[in-house]
Design an enzyme around this catalytic site. Structure first.
Site, PDB file in Angstrom:
ATOM      1  N   SER A 141       1.408  -7.427  -0.881  1.00 29.42           N
ATOM      2  CA  SER A 141       2.027  -8.552  -0.155  1.00 29.42           C
ATOM      3  C   SER A 141       1.073  -9.717   0.006  1.00 29.42           C
ATOM      4  CB  SER A 141       2.555  -8.089   1.204  1.00 29.42           C
ATOM      5  OG  SER A 141       1.504  -7.847   2.114  1.00 29.42           O
ATOM      6  N   THR A 165       0.820  -1.213   0.000  1.00 24.13           N
ATOM      7  CA  THR A 165       0.000   0.000   0.000  1.00 24.13           C
ATOM      8  C   THR A 165       0.857   1.268   0.000  1.00 24.13           C
ATOM      9  OG1 THR A 165      -1.828  -1.111   1.065  1.00 24.13           O
ATOM     10  CG2 THR A 165      -1.735   1.254   1.363  1.00 24.13           C
ATOM     11  N   THR A 176       1.429  -4.562   4.227  1.00 22.29           N
ATOM     12  CA  THR A 176       1.202  -4.907   5.632  1.00 22.29           C
ATOM     13  C   THR A 176       0.561  -6.277   5.813  1.00 22.29           C
ATOM     14  OG1 THR A 176      -0.895  -3.721   5.493  1.00 22.29           O
ATOM     15  CG2 THR A 176       0.984  -2.519   6.403  1.00 22.29           C
ATOM     16  N   ASP A 177      -0.142  -6.776   4.776  1.00 19.33           N
ATOM     17  CA  ASP A 177      -0.887  -8.029   4.945  1.00 19.33           C
ATOM     18  C   ASP A 177       0.004  -9.170   5.415  1.00 19.33           C
ATOM     19  OD1 ASP A 177      -2.900  -6.516   3.792  1.00 19.33           O
ATOM     20  OD2 ASP A 177      -3.581  -8.106   2.459  1.00 19.33           O
TER      21      ASP A 177
HETATM   22  N1  ASP Z   1      -2.951  -3.696   2.809  1.00 17.05           N
HETATM   23  C1  ASP Z   1      -1.759  -4.099   2.270  1.00 17.05           C
HETATM   24  C2  ASP Z   1      -0.624  -3.103   2.462  1.00 17.05           C
HETATM   25  O1  ASP Z   1      -0.605  -2.484   3.417  1.00 17.05           O
HETATM   26  C3  ASP Z   1      -1.726  -4.633   0.936  1.00 17.05           C
HETATM   27  C4  ASP Z   1      -0.495  -5.461   0.894  1.00 17.05           C
HETATM   28  O2  ASP Z   1      -0.272  -6.206   1.810  1.00 17.05           O
HETATM   29  O3  ASP Z   1       0.287  -5.275  -0.026  1.00 17.05           O
HETATM   30  O4  ASP Z   1       0.288  -2.962   1.699  1.00 17.05           O
END
Ligand code: ASP
Length: 338
Positions: free
Chosen positions: A62, A18, A95-96
């Protein structure tokens, strides 16, 4: 990669997420990883304690990474640290699954120099993105002497966590991470001021990085009301060498799943019992399909490791050719309180 620098510097490895995402009208308004390491660094502005060399490793969300992608990130960290003029490494990541890659990097990290993961909850083109401030703090942390010797860290929204035990705990809020069992290392203010607890005296020895291509399948199978052995057997049919069982409570399943676990271990697969509960250890207590029966069926308790990080540790150990006994010992050590 930008030309290598001979003066002391930091390395920024970008993988997408993100923090790099922008909304694409041509994709129906979906946010997709877009910005590279250069743009990410530019978004921070200002001067840093050390110059920053940028490297693009991946440019993906991710949620779409596999363990081989994560091992690639670990190799890039190692390559960066092979240069003695590198003082620390920052990894920007979605973050995932940051808890998976950061923990994997921690397992293979023997170098005391700081490695800091960060990301964002709001996209780069959001009105008030959190990525630039998170990245600025991660750069300050990676360049600080206090961050040395702590293993891989995750810096997010001013909080600093050890990789082990860290979890994404919020889908939307900017304070997105927690570490219910191992706690925080401390905090970092917007101006880079650090407030870190004393570092632990001893860390488990670093595990080697497996040879690329040493792939093996590890699946996550859940216990839930009405679960039977169908998913677990399907995983074995698909060639799984390892299974992480997401148990309920203190690490329980049911008689049908226990039976499937016994068949799996008899066939040479390695099964690890973790739990869907947020905090606390897995302890074999119950019969009638509970954790005591899972232990008797040959499953290894994960200790404090949640399913996400159990999967990473089991995947790494199986790629390294570890025996069941070595895997049990590794979970006892790395999933414990030490
Ligand atoms: N929500 C996720 C992020 O924070 C999407 C991911 O994991 O790429 O990046």
């Amino acid at each position: 990669m930008t030309p290598s620098m001979s003066e002391e510097h930091l390395v920024l490895l970008a993988t997408g997420g993100t923090i790099s995402s922008r909304t694409r009208a041509d994709l129906g308004g979906a946010a997709v990883a877009s910005d590279g390491a250069d743009e990410l660094l530019r978004s921070v502005g200002g001067a840093h304690a050390f110059p920053v060399q940028v490297v693009d490793v991946l440019r993906v969300g991710s949620y779409a990474l596999d363990v081989d992608d994560m091992l690639l990130v670990c190799s890039r960290i190692r390559e960066a640290l092979a240069d003695p003029s590198v003082v620390g490494v920052v990894v920007t990541h979605g973050t995932d699954t940051m808890e998976e890659t950061a923990f994997l990097a921690d397992l293979v990290q023997g170098d005391p120099r700081p490695v800091v993961f960060t990301g964002a909850q709001k996209a780069a083109d959001a009105e008030d993105p959190d990525g630039p401030a998170n990245l600025a703090r991660a750069i300050a942390l990676a360049g600080s002497a206090e961050a040395k010797g702590r293993g891989v860290l995750l810096s997010f929204a001013g909080e600093v966590f050890p990789a082990r035990g860290v979890r994404k705990t919020e889908t939307v809020r900017v304070h997105a991470f927690g570490n219910p069992d191992y706690g925080r290392d401390g905090s970092i203010a917007d101006d880079g001021r650090l407030n870190l607890a004393a570092a632990k005296a001893r860390r488990p020895a670093a595990l080697p990085l497996p040879h690329p291509g040493a792939a093996c399948r590890v699946d996550l199978v859940a216990s839930y009301p009405g679960a039977d052995g169908a998913h677990l057997r399907a995983s074995l049919d698909a060639g799984a060498a390892g299974i992480v069982l997401q148990g309920t409570g203190i690490g329980n399943a049911n008689p049908l799943l226990c039976q499937a676990v016994a068949e799996a271990t008899a066939g040479g697969a390695v099964v690890v019992t973790s739990t869907r509960v947020n905090a606390g250890p897995v302890v074999p207590v119950y019969g009638a399909g509970g954790g005591k029966d899972l232990l008797a069926a040959g499953a290894i308790p994960s200790g404090f490791l949640r399913p996400s990080q159990s999967l990473v540790l089991l995947s790494l150990l199986l790629r390294l050719g570890s025996s069941r006994e070595e895997i049990a010992a590794a979970f006892a050590e790395r999933g414990g309180t030490g």
